[in-house]
Design a protein around this motif. Sequence first.
Motif, PDB file in Angstrom:
ATOM      1  N   GLU A 108       0.996  -1.285   0.139  1.00 39.03           N
ATOM      2  CA  GLU A 108       0.241  -0.007  -0.262  1.00 39.03           C
ATOM      3  C   GLU A 108       1.127   1.730  -0.448  1.00 39.03           C
ATOM      4  O   GLU A 108       0.601   2.135  -0.885  1.00 39.03           O
ATOM      5  CB  GLU A 108      -1.086  -0.035   1.197  1.00 39.03           C
ATOM      6  CG  GLU A 108      -2.467  -1.026   0.919  1.00 39.03           C
ATOM      7  CD  GLU A 108      -2.619  -1.468   2.366  1.00 39.03           C
ATOM      8  OE1 GLU A 108      -2.594  -0.625   3.354  1.00 39.03           O
ATOM      9  OE2 GLU A 108      -3.967  -2.273   2.498  1.00 39.03           O
ATOM     10  N   GLU A 112       1.532   4.338  -2.858  1.00 41.14           N
ATOM     11  CA  GLU A 112       0.254   5.558  -1.854  1.00 41.14           C
ATOM     12  C   GLU A 112       1.606   6.191  -2.776  1.00 41.14           C
ATOM     13  O   GLU A 112       1.283   7.472  -3.560  1.00 41.14           O
ATOM     14  CB  GLU A 112       0.669   6.119  -0.495  1.00 41.14           C
ATOM     15  CG  GLU A 112       0.552   7.031  -0.030  1.00 41.14           C
ATOM     16  CD  GLU A 112       0.374   7.105   0.701  1.00 41.14           C
ATOM     17  OE1 GLU A 112       1.122   7.918   1.360  1.00 41.14           O
ATOM     18  OE2 GLU A 112      -0.326   6.176   1.764  1.00 41.14           O
ATOM     19  N   SER A 115       1.409   7.247  -6.566  1.00 42.20           N
ATOM     20  CA  SER A 115       0.459   7.535  -7.049  1.00 42.20           C
ATOM     21  C   SER A 115       0.193   8.925  -7.647  1.00 42.20           C
ATOM     22  O   SER A 115       0.007   8.741  -8.284  1.00 42.20           O
ATOM     23  CB  SER A 115      -0.907   7.325  -6.602  1.00 42.20           C
ATOM     24  OG  SER A 115      -1.779   7.809  -6.701  1.00 42.20           O
TER      25      SER A 115
END
Length: 126
Positions: A108, A112, A115
């Motif tokens: 994750e 992140e 992104s």
Amino acid sequence: MNAYRTIYEAVGEDRGIRSIVEAFYPKVQRHPLLGPLFPKDIRPVMEKQRMFLTQFFGGPALYSDQYGHPMMRARHLPFPVTPERAEAWLGCMREALAETDLPKPLQELVLERLSGPAHHFVNTQE
């Protein structure tokens, strides 16, 4: 992640980055929105991505040493990067990370961190 100084170290340094890149690009090549943007021989792209991710995640400055400042938005301008393609790219990365043995919180964190740049490269709405 607390025991590591960088994401690069946390993912397993060069071996970890290579495994992510090797899991990622077959998905990109098969994706209907992304595949047409890439050359048939994807190996040079994979090597550049390996070098970039190494640097981006806190490892040696492999990309800059070979190609100069990344200037990734400018390097992506010749390609029509839409919001849908940015999301597709992140989706392929999510799938690739799921195939690794990296802990879910680290997967994750990697997503992140990627992104922002993925959406920053958007240069067209069509």
